[in-house]
Write a protein that holds these residues in place. Sequence first.
Motif, mmCIF file in Angstrom:
data_model
loop_
_atom_site.group_PDB
_atom_site.id
_atom_site.type_symbol
_atom_site.label_atom_id
_atom_site.label_comp_id
_atom_site.label_asym_id
_atom_site.label_seq_id
_atom_site.Cartn_x
_atom_site.Cartn_y
_atom_site.Cartn_z
ATOM 1 N N UNK A 1 33.431 37.903 33.916
ATOM 2 C CA UNK A 1 31.985 38.152 33.893
ATOM 3 C C UNK A 1 31.600 38.983 32.672
ATOM 4 N N UNK A 2 32.357 40.035 32.402
ATOM 5 C CA UNK A 2 32.058 40.876 31.241
ATOM 6 C C UNK A 2 32.283 40.112 29.942
ATOM 7 N N UNK A 3 33.322 39.296 29.904
ATOM 8 C CA UNK A 3 33.600 38.510 28.701
ATOM 9 C C UNK A 3 32.463 37.527 28.426
ATOM 10 N N UNK A 4 31.936 36.914 29.474
ATOM 11 C CA UNK A 4 30.857 35.955 29.290
ATOM 12 C C UNK A 4 29.581 36.642 28.813
ATOM 13 N N UNK A 5 29.317 37.839 29.325
ATOM 14 C CA UNK A 5 28.164 38.593 28.821
ATOM 15 C C UNK A 5 28.375 38.946 27.350
ATOM 16 N N UNK A 6 29.613 39.308 26.992
ATOM 17 C CA UNK A 6 29.963 39.615 25.598
ATOM 18 C C UNK A 6 29.728 38.386 24.716
#
Length: 294
Positions: free
Chosen positions: A168-173
């Motif tokens: 999830x954090x990677x996709x936001x990044x």
Amino acid sequence: MAHDLSGPAKPATRLDYGRRIARAMARIAADPARAPSLDELAEAAAFSPFHFHRIYRELTGETPAETLARERLSRAAGLLVRDALPVAQVARRCGYGSAAAFTRAFRAAYGIPPAAYRDAGGIGAPRPPGIPEEERSMFDITIRAEPALRLAAMAHRGPYTQIGTVFDRLMAWGAARGLIRAETRFLGLYRDDPSSVPAKELRAEACMTVPAEVEAADGAGILQLPPTRVAVLVFKGPYAELEGAYRWIYRDWLPTSGEEPADQPCREEYLNDCRTLPPAEWLTAIMVPLKAGS
């Protein structure tokens, strides 16, 4: 996958938004059994509560409530299929007010009540049905050459079933940088055997392919994978059930394959979008790196 921000936002602003939304996602992941309030999430992201939801949805492709529900159900599936816990205990651990509420939510997502899911050992299908046992290996495993890959990677330490929060954090990044495109691939690298390494010590990376000009930043490093022969099994079903497919590969296929694994971690590639499809439809390519010329 997550949607890109639209409009004329400047690159620096987009990157700042991505960092701030990642803080809100971390707040959700820290304790999925507890639902953080809008004010808590907005405060974590340093946005006004009046605008937080819209920004979150544009960067992640879902609402905070949908992220929380997905986290809860994913962890619940793992507790059911891996630990065979009573339904009421799983409901409490995952933040549901009652076993009945948990059963309704689980059935809606997985198409089967949690008790039946636990007793059946899951709903996934690592092998095509109707194929004789002696012929299955030739249908289940494909050996292919994977090209060199340049990946943005975020490290995960702990149970593999909880790596979704890092994705999830990677996709936001990636969304904040306009990097999520039709050709983008999402992969997990898994470095340890969960049957022999304590869950809290398991090491993995959540990864996405990126072009050459992208640099490490904000918790995402850059990994270069060399061209590699891989044995591939495509698993259809919830991520919580993937360990059964790994057992089949290492117990039944690999010893009789004439192949030898290479000195690289196992890979998983996520072939469709878990945010828009039910868990029974999720497709994962499990890839075991092989020595060249085996």
